[in-house]
Design a protein around this motif. Structure first.
Motif, PDB file in Angstrom:
ATOM      1  N   ASP A 254      10.784 -38.805 -38.755  1.00 28.02           N
ATOM      2  CA  ASP A 254      10.296 -38.953 -40.569  1.00 28.02           C
ATOM      3  C   ASP A 254       9.613 -39.941 -40.072  1.00 28.02           C
ATOM      4  O   ASP A 254       8.562 -40.209 -41.117  1.00 28.02           O
ATOM      5  CB  ASP A 254      11.629 -39.774 -39.708  1.00 28.02           C
ATOM      6  CG  ASP A 254      12.446 -39.459 -40.773  1.00 28.02           C
ATOM      7  OD1 ASP A 254      12.366 -38.223 -41.767  1.00 28.02           O
ATOM      8  OD2 ASP A 254      13.655 -39.265 -40.747  1.00 28.02           O
ATOM      9  N   PRO A 257       4.457 -39.042 -39.508  1.00 32.43           N
ATOM     10  CA  PRO A 257       3.494 -38.774 -40.729  1.00 32.43           C
ATOM     11  C   PRO A 257       2.945 -41.146 -40.636  1.00 32.43           C
ATOM     12  O   PRO A 257       1.272 -40.809 -41.191  1.00 32.43           O
ATOM     13  CB  PRO A 257       3.872 -39.436 -42.549  1.00 32.43           C
ATOM     14  CG  PRO A 257       5.561 -38.406 -42.140  1.00 32.43           C
ATOM     15  CD  PRO A 257       5.673 -38.719 -40.171  1.00 32.43           C
ATOM     16  N   GLU A 265      -1.098 -33.100 -46.597  1.00 28.84           N
ATOM     17  CA  GLU A 265       0.149 -33.261 -47.223  1.00 28.84           C
ATOM     18  C   GLU A 265       1.034 -31.766 -46.497  1.00 28.84           C
ATOM     19  O   GLU A 265       2.491 -32.065 -46.710  1.00 28.84           O
ATOM     20  CB  GLU A 265      -0.363 -33.143 -48.640  1.00 28.84           C
ATOM     21  CG  GLU A 265       0.775 -33.065 -49.628  1.00 28.84           C
ATOM     22  CD  GLU A 265       1.085 -35.003 -49.572  1.00 28.84           C
ATOM     23  OE1 GLU A 265       2.622 -34.632 -49.726  1.00 28.84           O
ATOM     24  OE2 GLU A 265       0.746 -36.059 -48.622  1.00 28.84           O
ATOM     25  N   GLN A 266       0.425 -30.656 -46.176  1.00 28.89           N
ATOM     26  CA  GLN A 266       1.254 -29.917 -46.255  1.00 28.89           C
ATOM     27  C   GLN A 266       2.316 -30.138 -44.728  1.00 28.89           C
ATOM     28  O   GLN A 266       3.684 -29.883 -44.623  1.00 28.89           O
ATOM     29  CB  GLN A 266       0.581 -28.325 -46.112  1.00 28.89           C
ATOM     30  CG  GLN A 266       1.399 -27.007 -45.661  1.00 28.89           C
ATOM     31  CD  GLN A 266       0.114 -26.360 -45.376  1.00 28.89           C
ATOM     32  OE1 GLN A 266      -0.732 -25.768 -46.327  1.00 28.89           O
ATOM     33  NE2 GLN A 266       0.733 -24.705 -45.730  1.00 28.89           N
ATOM     34  N   ARG A 268       3.389 -32.927 -44.064  1.00 26.12           N
ATOM     35  CA  ARG A 268       3.663 -33.980 -44.563  1.00 26.12           C
ATOM     36  C   ARG A 268       5.403 -33.802 -44.654  1.00 26.12           C
ATOM     37  O   ARG A 268       6.195 -34.076 -44.249  1.00 26.12           O
ATOM     38  CB  ARG A 268       3.245 -35.254 -45.865  1.00 26.12           C
ATOM     39  CG  ARG A 268       1.772 -35.751 -44.879  1.00 26.12           C
ATOM     40  CD  ARG A 268       2.010 -37.243 -45.517  1.00 26.12           C
ATOM     41  NE  ARG A 268       0.526 -37.603 -44.991  1.00 26.12           N
ATOM     42  CZ  ARG A 268       1.037 -39.021 -44.518  1.00 26.12           C
ATOM     43  NH1 ARG A 268       1.590 -39.504 -44.928  1.00 26.12           N
ATOM     44  NH2 ARG A 268      -0.852 -39.599 -44.400  1.00 26.12           N
ATOM     45  N   GLU A 269       4.922 -32.482 -45.150  1.00 29.61           N
ATOM     46  CA  GLU A 269       6.204 -31.326 -46.204  1.00 29.61           C
ATOM     47  C   GLU A 269       6.624 -31.001 -45.109  1.00 29.61           C
ATOM     48  O   GLU A 269       8.112 -30.802 -45.267  1.00 29.61           O
ATOM     49  CB  GLU A 269       5.795 -30.854 -47.555  1.00 29.61           C
ATOM     50  CG  GLU A 269       5.331 -31.250 -48.057  1.00 29.61           C
ATOM     51  CD  GLU A 269       4.508 -30.609 -49.707  1.00 29.61           C
ATOM     52  OE1 GLU A 269       4.690 -29.197 -49.195  1.00 29.61           O
ATOM     53  OE2 GLU A 269       3.741 -30.823 -50.269  1.00 29.61           O
ATOM     54  N   GLU A 270       6.266 -29.958 -43.898  1.00 31.38           N
ATOM     55  CA  GLU A 270       6.776 -29.610 -43.195  1.00 31.38           C
ATOM     56  C   GLU A 270       7.878 -30.832 -42.588  1.00 31.38           C
ATOM     57  O   GLU A 270       8.253 -30.312 -42.215  1.00 31.38           O
ATOM     58  CB  GLU A 270       5.616 -29.336 -42.425  1.00 31.38           C
ATOM     59  CG  GLU A 270       5.996 -27.569 -41.201  1.00 31.38           C
ATOM     60  CD  GLU A 270       6.735 -26.097 -41.678  1.00 31.38           C
ATOM     61  OE1 GLU A 270       7.549 -26.364 -41.172  1.00 31.38           O
ATOM     62  OE2 GLU A 270       6.187 -26.219 -42.839  1.00 31.38           O
ATOM     63  N   GLY A 272       8.722 -33.457 -43.170  1.00 28.55           N
ATOM     64  CA  GLY A 272       9.897 -33.463 -44.147  1.00 28.55           C
ATOM     65  C   GLY A 272      11.098 -33.218 -43.769  1.00 28.55           C
ATOM     66  O   GLY A 272      12.123 -33.230 -43.797  1.00 28.55           O
ATOM     67  N   ALA A 273      10.710 -31.870 -44.142  1.00 31.18           N
ATOM     68  CA  ALA A 273      11.487 -30.900 -44.178  1.00 31.18           C
ATOM     69  C   ALA A 273      12.272 -30.272 -41.748  1.00 31.18           C
ATOM     70  O   ALA A 273      13.861 -30.196 -42.899  1.00 31.18           O
ATOM     71  CB  ALA A 273      11.352 -28.690 -44.452  1.00 31.18           C
TER      72      ALA A 273
END
Length: 442
Positions: A254, A257, A265-266, A268-270, A272-273
């Motif tokens: 968490d 980022p 951005e990719q 950040r999404e990783e 987050g997952a």
């Protein structure tokens, strides 16, 4: 109303027919019992641990045969005046089957019983002996009582009763044949006493054997239950260890980022997952813990103890009256949390075993490390009062938890008594992560 295939009502079966059918059925069952022994052809003490006990039944039957063969021959020839050839044949038929009593008593009865009846009929043609005992001469009577005892010790109650009933019936028929010289009531009377004694001994032995089997089954069930409870307890303790690492992963994913600038951005999404998966795993672990946690286990939610509390554990043991010493280095290498908890629990259980089984015994606790392994050693001397332990019998269930914890960490455990009467518990736990082996079927 019951009807026949043609539609006509069936008449109820007369009560007499039912009694006849029941009698026939019982007679068939009795005939089957008398012709089929209920036990394999092995002596009673075939499973004894000592060889002399296994040989004891054979020694007894050989002694009986050695006694009754000459005695019966002498009584038939000298007391009853029977010809030596005929007396020899009857003697062999009436006494030689005694050798079968160790493994086939029912078959021996089938030989001796007709031979005794034939001998009684043969004695009718001879003058009445001075002792006046007929149809069963003294050695024949005593020999037959040994046969009835052997049958009562090995066969079922219905078979034993059938043997006695046939003996009594034969005695009655012979008594009616020559009432003026008959003492035929002796055998049924003595036989009833011998049969009851043998049946009581056999049923008592069967009850003790069934009780021993049930105790063995109960002990196995207790051991299995203890193992499962200990595994559940270890799983509950490990929940805190795994939950801590999963929480760290969540926080790191968490905060990544915000800690790392110019993060794509990719990525950040990783992250987050990853955080979402970690939170979901924590939720599932809490559900699993709810299943594993038993009622009244609220105290287990406290932080799990580790090597840092071993000194307090030993001090508490000393205050309880057990002289104990602790050898613990000032600094230990980084110890994985699972190993930390396991080492504490092993020391705790070992000290508890000393208090239960060797109160007052001097005990030494040693924890060392060579950088790759952590060694936990608990050794106690012989108890000062070895005849008064708090628990007189040990089930070994206290070692179950130790074995499970050592298996979990991939280590080794060595336990056993010492030559001087003490006991030793030694666990070697790897400090590097090791894939635990699959649990053995218990």
């Amino acid at each position: 109303m019951t009807t026949s295939p043609t539609g006509a009502p069936l008449r109820p079966q007369p009560a007499a027919d039912g009694l006849v059918s029941a009698a026939r059925r019982n007679l068939r069952e009795i005939a089957h019992d008398l012709s089929h022994p209920s036990h394999p052809p092995v002596p009673p003490l075939a499973n004894a641990s000592k060889r002399w006990r296994r040989l004891l039944p054979y020694v007894v039957v050989f002694a009986l045969a050695a006694i009754f063969v000459p005695v019966t021959l002498n009584v038939l020839t000298n007391e009853y005046g029977m010809a030596e050839g005929l007396a020899g044949l009857l003697t062999v038929a009436q006494t030689a089957p005694l050798l079968m009593l160790a493994h086939r008593p029912l078959q021996a009865w089938w030989i001796i019983f007709p031979a005794d009846i034939v001998g009684a009929l043969v004695l009718l043609v001879y003058p009445e002996p001075p002792m006046g005992i007929w149809p069963w001469p003294p050695p024949t009577l005593i020999c037959y009582l040994f046969v009835m005892l052997a049958v009562a010790l090995r066969e079922t109650r219905r078979t034993v009763v059938s043997v006695w009933a046939l003996t009594a019936a034969a005695s009655l028929v012979l008594h009616l044949t020559a009432t003026d010289r008959s003492t035929s009531a002796l055998l049924p009377a003595f036989g009833a006493v011998i049969t009851v004694i043998g049946a009581v001994i056999r049923e008592r032995g069967d009850a003790q054997r069934r009780l021993a089997e049930q105790e063995t089954i109960s002990e196995a069930e207790r051991a299995q239950r203890t193992l499962l409870e200990e595994r559940a307890r270890i799983a509950r303790e490990l929940h805190d260890v795994v939950a801590h690492h999963m929480s760290v992963i969540t926080v790191q994913a968490d905060s990544a980022p915000y800690r790392i600038s110019d993060l794509p951005e990719q990525a950040r999404e990783e992250f987050g997952a990853i955080a979402a998966s970690a939170r979901e795993s924590l939720t599932e672990m809490r559900r699993l813990l709810t299943v594993l946690r038993s009622e009244g286990a609220e105290g287990e939610r406290a932080p799990q103890p580790g090597l840092g509390r071993v000194q307090q554990l030993v001090e508490a043991t000393v205050r309880a009256g057990l002289p104990a010493e602790l050898s613990l280095p000032a600094r230990l290498p980084d110890v994985p949390q699972a190993v930390d908890v396991s080492a504490y629990r092993i020391v705790q259980e070992a000290l508890a075993n000393v208090i239960r089984h060797a109160p007052g015994a001097r005990t030494r606790v040693s924890i060392t490390s060579d950088g790759a392994h952590l060694t936990v050693l608990v050794v106690n001397d012989r108890a000062e009062q070895p005849d008064s332990p708090l628990e007189t019998t040990g089930t070994g269930h206290g070692l179950v938890g130790m074995r499970e914890r050592v298996r979990l960490t991939g280590g080794t455990l060595d336990t056993g008594p010492l030559p001087d009467g003490g006991f030793r518990v030694a666990a070697r736990l790897p400090l590097a992560p090791v894939t635990p082996t699959a649990p053995e079927d218990s």
